[in-house]
Design a protein around this motif. Structure first.
Motif, mmCIF file in Angstrom:
data_model
loop_
_atom_site.group_PDB
_atom_site.id
_atom_site.type_symbol
_atom_site.label_atom_id
_atom_site.label_comp_id
_atom_site.label_asym_id
_atom_site.label_seq_id
_atom_site.Cartn_x
_atom_site.Cartn_y
_atom_site.Cartn_z
ATOM 1 N N GLU A 145 50.550 40.507 14.523
ATOM 2 C CA GLU A 145 50.185 39.716 15.705
ATOM 3 C C GLU A 145 51.441 39.219 16.414
ATOM 4 O OE1 GLU A 145 47.883 38.076 18.507
ATOM 5 O OE2 GLU A 145 47.019 39.082 16.782
ATOM 6 N N GLN A 146 51.466 39.309 17.738
ATOM 7 C CA GLN A 146 52.658 38.936 18.494
ATOM 8 C C GLN A 146 52.869 37.427 18.565
ATOM 9 O OE1 GLN A 146 54.818 41.372 19.647
ATOM 10 N NE2 GLN A 146 53.456 42.616 18.390
ATOM 11 N N ASP A 147 51.800 36.643 18.492
ATOM 12 C CA ASP A 147 51.950 35.196 18.521
ATOM 13 C C ASP A 147 52.524 34.717 17.198
ATOM 14 O OD1 ASP A 147 50.905 35.064 21.059
ATOM 15 O OD2 ASP A 147 48.847 34.752 20.362
ATOM 16 N N PHE A 148 53.295 33.625 17.234
ATOM 17 C CA PHE A 148 53.896 33.081 16.028
ATOM 18 C C PHE A 148 53.386 31.663 15.815
ATOM 19 C CE2 PHE A 148 56.851 36.318 17.542
ATOM 20 C CZ PHE A 148 57.140 37.010 16.385
ATOM 21 N N PRO A 149 52.833 31.324 14.626
ATOM 22 C CA PRO A 149 52.501 32.266 13.541
ATOM 23 C C PRO A 149 51.274 33.093 13.888
ATOM 24 C CG PRO A 149 51.750 30.071 12.980
ATOM 25 C CD PRO A 149 52.487 29.944 14.286
ATOM 26 N N GLY A 150 51.150 34.254 13.269
ATOM 27 C CA GLY A 150 50.093 35.185 13.616
ATOM 28 C C GLY A 150 48.990 35.285 12.582
ATOM 29 N N ASP A 151 47.995 36.064 12.946
ATOM 30 C CA ASP A 151 46.869 36.396 12.079
ATOM 31 C C ASP A 151 46.984 37.899 11.815
ATOM 32 O OD1 ASP A 151 44.500 36.820 10.800
ATOM 33 O OD2 ASP A 151 43.214 36.243 12.476
ATOM 34 N N TYR A 152 47.504 38.262 10.658
ATOM 35 C CA TYR A 152 47.895 39.650 10.389
ATOM 36 C C TYR A 152 46.747 40.411 9.719
ATOM 37 C CZ TYR A 152 52.126 37.037 11.147
ATOM 38 O OH TYR A 152 53.055 36.190 11.686
ATOM 39 N N ARG A 153 46.703 41.720 9.973
ATOM 40 C CA ARG A 153 45.584 42.530 9.497
ATOM 41 C C ARG A 153 46.091 43.804 8.831
ATOM 42 N NH1 ARG A 153 40.734 41.654 13.784
ATOM 43 N NH2 ARG A 153 41.500 39.737 14.731
ATOM 44 N N ILE A 154 45.419 44.141 7.707
ATOM 45 C CA ILE A 154 45.671 45.397 7.008
ATOM 46 C C ILE A 154 44.345 46.132 6.887
ATOM 47 C CG2 ILE A 154 46.464 46.487 4.870
ATOM 48 C CD1 ILE A 154 48.134 44.047 4.299
ATOM 49 N N TRP A 155 44.319 47.397 7.295
ATOM 50 C CA TRP A 155 43.106 48.183 7.124
ATOM 51 C C TRP A 155 43.470 49.641 6.875
ATOM 52 C CZ3 TRP A 155 44.950 46.846 11.910
ATOM 53 C CH2 TRP A 155 45.076 47.856 12.859
ATOM 54 N N GLY A 156 42.538 50.346 6.262
ATOM 55 C CA GLY A 156 42.774 51.760 6.038
ATOM 56 C C GLY A 156 41.948 52.312 4.901
ATOM 57 N N HIS A 157 41.940 53.634 4.813
ATOM 58 C CA HIS A 157 41.247 54.358 3.758
ATOM 59 C C HIS A 157 42.158 55.464 3.256
ATOM 60 C CE1 HIS A 157 38.336 57.805 2.686
ATOM 61 N NE2 HIS A 157 38.559 57.079 1.605
ATOM 62 N N ILE A 158 42.411 55.461 1.976
ATOM 63 C CA ILE A 158 43.197 56.515 1.348
ATOM 64 C C ILE A 158 42.238 57.398 0.572
ATOM 65 C CG2 ILE A 158 45.119 57.058 -0.192
ATOM 66 C CD1 ILE A 158 46.018 54.116 0.238
ATOM 67 N N GLY A 159 42.020 58.600 1.048
ATOM 68 C CA GLY A 159 41.213 59.584 0.337
ATOM 69 C C GLY A 159 42.148 60.625 -0.271
ATOM 70 N N ARG A 311 34.897 43.882 5.299
ATOM 71 C CA ARG A 311 33.626 43.654 4.620
ATOM 72 C C ARG A 311 33.338 44.826 3.672
ATOM 73 N NH1 ARG A 311 32.695 45.033 9.923
ATOM 74 N NH2 ARG A 311 31.524 46.974 10.248
ATOM 75 N N PRO A 312 32.644 44.574 2.582
ATOM 76 C CA PRO A 312 32.324 45.631 1.627
ATOM 77 C C PRO A 312 31.162 46.472 2.105
ATOM 78 C CG PRO A 312 31.372 43.570 0.892
ATOM 79 C CD PRO A 312 32.142 43.260 2.144
ATOM 80 N N GLY A 313 30.808 47.468 1.312
ATOM 81 C CA GLY A 313 29.660 48.314 1.631
ATOM 82 C C GLY A 313 29.972 49.775 1.424
ATOM 83 N N ALA A 314 28.965 50.598 1.624
ATOM 84 C CA ALA A 314 29.140 52.041 1.498
ATOM 85 C C ALA A 314 30.170 52.529 2.516
ATOM 86 C CB ALA A 314 27.807 52.757 1.714
ATOM 87 N N ALA A 315 30.897 53.588 2.150
ATOM 88 C CA ALA A 315 31.969 54.096 3.005
ATOM 89 C C ALA A 315 31.466 54.472 4.391
ATOM 90 C CB ALA A 315 32.631 55.294 2.337
ATOM 91 N N SER A 316 30.244 54.974 4.477
ATOM 92 C CA SER A 316 29.702 55.393 5.770
ATOM 93 C C SER A 316 29.262 54.214 6.634
ATOM 94 C CB SER A 316 28.503 56.321 5.550
ATOM 95 O OG SER A 316 27.491 55.653 4.794
ATOM 96 N N GLU A 317 29.076 53.033 6.026
ATOM 97 C CA GLU A 317 28.583 51.868 6.749
ATOM 98 C C GLU A 317 29.686 50.865 7.099
ATOM 99 O OE1 GLU A 317 25.673 50.306 4.138
ATOM 100 O OE2 GLU A 317 24.259 51.952 4.430
ATOM 101 N N SER A 318 30.719 50.793 6.271
ATOM 102 C CA SER A 318 31.813 49.853 6.498
ATOM 103 C C SER A 318 33.104 50.642 6.638
ATOM 104 C CB SER A 318 31.911 48.849 5.341
ATOM 105 O OG SER A 318 32.975 47.946 5.546
ATOM 106 N N VAL A 319 33.411 51.040 7.866
ATOM 107 C CA VAL A 319 34.579 51.872 8.149
ATOM 108 C C VAL A 319 35.762 50.968 8.493
ATOM 109 C CG1 VAL A 319 35.525 53.690 9.610
ATOM 110 C CG2 VAL A 319 33.095 53.711 8.986
ATOM 111 N N PRO A 320 36.908 51.105 7.811
ATOM 112 C CA PRO A 320 38.063 50.253 8.117
ATOM 113 C C PRO A 320 38.506 50.415 9.572
ATOM 114 C CG PRO A 320 38.386 51.432 6.041
ATOM 115 C CD PRO A 320 37.170 52.027 6.685
ATOM 116 N N SER A 321 38.850 49.299 10.208
ATOM 117 C CA SER A 321 39.312 49.305 11.590
ATOM 118 C C SER A 321 39.983 47.973 11.874
ATOM 119 C CB SER A 321 38.140 49.523 12.555
ATOM 120 O OG SER A 321 37.255 48.409 12.518
ATOM 121 N N TYR A 322 40.526 47.832 13.074
ATOM 122 C CA TYR A 322 41.146 46.564 13.473
ATOM 123 C C TYR A 322 40.145 45.418 13.357
ATOM 124 C CZ TYR A 322 43.330 43.000 16.422
ATOM 125 O OH TYR A 322 43.857 41.826 16.894
#
Length: 338
Positions: A145-159, A311-322
């Protein structure tokens, strides 16, 4: 062999100037976070383990006619049903670090009447945030996040789908500085900082079909959470440090498939205390650097998956994103004298 971790991106606060001495200490602290963490002899242990697996497979092929065909047919039969549960876990694991420390209220710092506190006395100003790690291409994303202090996010799927063990990492480091001109005028020598550190999101793991006879190749999905808060002088001397480590999950050849999930929703409470002479630090032009690190270490092998998401859930229902990301906030708060 897994690639070495490296700094991915740095965002700096242009409103706060950093000296060459401060920059050198910040860089040294960051480099320590991405050092090699594999135990000595790890590669040799992997080689021996895989050699034993191959010997077992050859013995089974000799003892069971059409072994490979039967193994493949079995997998094709059961995986469509098992795949429906991919990305889920039961029961869910919830991470709860130590509760926030309770400290008695202290009176304001006493100063001689002829001294006036400098503007923003005791305040740490954020100077930069860094993302770092190593992961397969286009699998893990970190927003700074560009603002200081920021709200930082990590997302992704490693297959993953390889017999080679992959040691990965993804992390965020937030650096703030208390400059000499903002140090309080006080005769006190004991000080403390109570950072505010929040984390919210979900980390999930999955391993493919495993059976000690029919599907005996290794399937691993393992993840560790590491938080570390450090106070150091700009000349490199460490004042205080505390860390929190949590084994998120360790899926290691689970039959028939491995499932795990950790839901994080916590505030990490800690007090960093140290002894110092503020007058001496101010006179010598030495600042205090605060560094907060969030690091996610992981191992994957064979058919395995890891998700970082909100959020948790099945891979097809909870897709990682911003908008479906693990979120991290931290701030050192004001320096207090005791």
């Amino acid at each position: 062999m897994s690639p070495a971790p490296e700094i991915w991106k740095t965002v700096r606060n242009e409103r706060v100037k950093v000296s060459a001495v401060e920059r050198a200490t910040i860089d040294a602290l960051n480099l320590s976070a991405i050092g090699v963490r594999e135990p000595e002899g790890c590669d040799e242990l992997v080689r021996i383990r895989k050699s034993l697996i191959m010997e077992r497979r050859e013995a089974l092929r000799s003892a069971i006619p059409n072994f490979d065909e039967k193994s493949c047919a079995q997998k094709q039969r059961v995986m469509p049903e098992l795949g429906k549960f991919k990305g889920t876990a039961e029961p869910r694991i919830t991470s709860r670090p130590d509760a926030r420390s309770v400290i008695a209220t202290t009176p304001p710092i006493a100063v001689p009447i002829f001294f006036r506190e400098p503007p923003y006395a005791g305040e740490f100003w954020q100077v930069e945030v860094d993302s770092f790690g190593n992961a397969p291409n286009n699998t893990v994303f970190i927003d700074l996040e560009q603002d200081f202090p920021g709200d930082y996010r990590i997302w992704g799927h490693i297959g993953y789908n390889s017999d080679a063990l992959f040691n990965g990492m993804a992390g965020i480091a937030v650096i703030s500085i208390l400059s000499p001109e903002r140090m309080p005028h006080t005769d006190k020598t004991t000080f403390g900082v109570m950072p505010s550190i929040y984390m919210h999101g979900n980390i999930s793991g999955w391993t493919g079909l495993y059976d000690p006879i029919w599907h005996a190749d290794d399937k691993w999905s393992k993840c560790w959470l590491h938080l570390k808060a450090t106070l150091a002088l700009s000349i490199g001397h460490q004042l205080a440090e505390k860390s929190y480590d949590y084994n998120v999950f360790s899926l290691d050849d689970v039959a028939p498939v491995g499932q795990a999930s950790m839901e994080t929703n916590f505030e990490w409470g800690l007090l960093l205390s140290f002894e110092a002479d503020m007058r001496d630090l101010r006179r010598r032009g030495i600042s205090i650097i605060y560094r907060e690190e969030l690091r996610l270490d992981f191992q994957i092998e064979g058919e395995s998956d890891i998700w970082f998401r909100g959020r948790p859930g099945a891979a097809s229902e909870s897709v990682p994103s911003y908008d479906n990301a693990l979120r991290f906030k931290c701030a050192p708060n004001r320096l207090q004298g005791y």
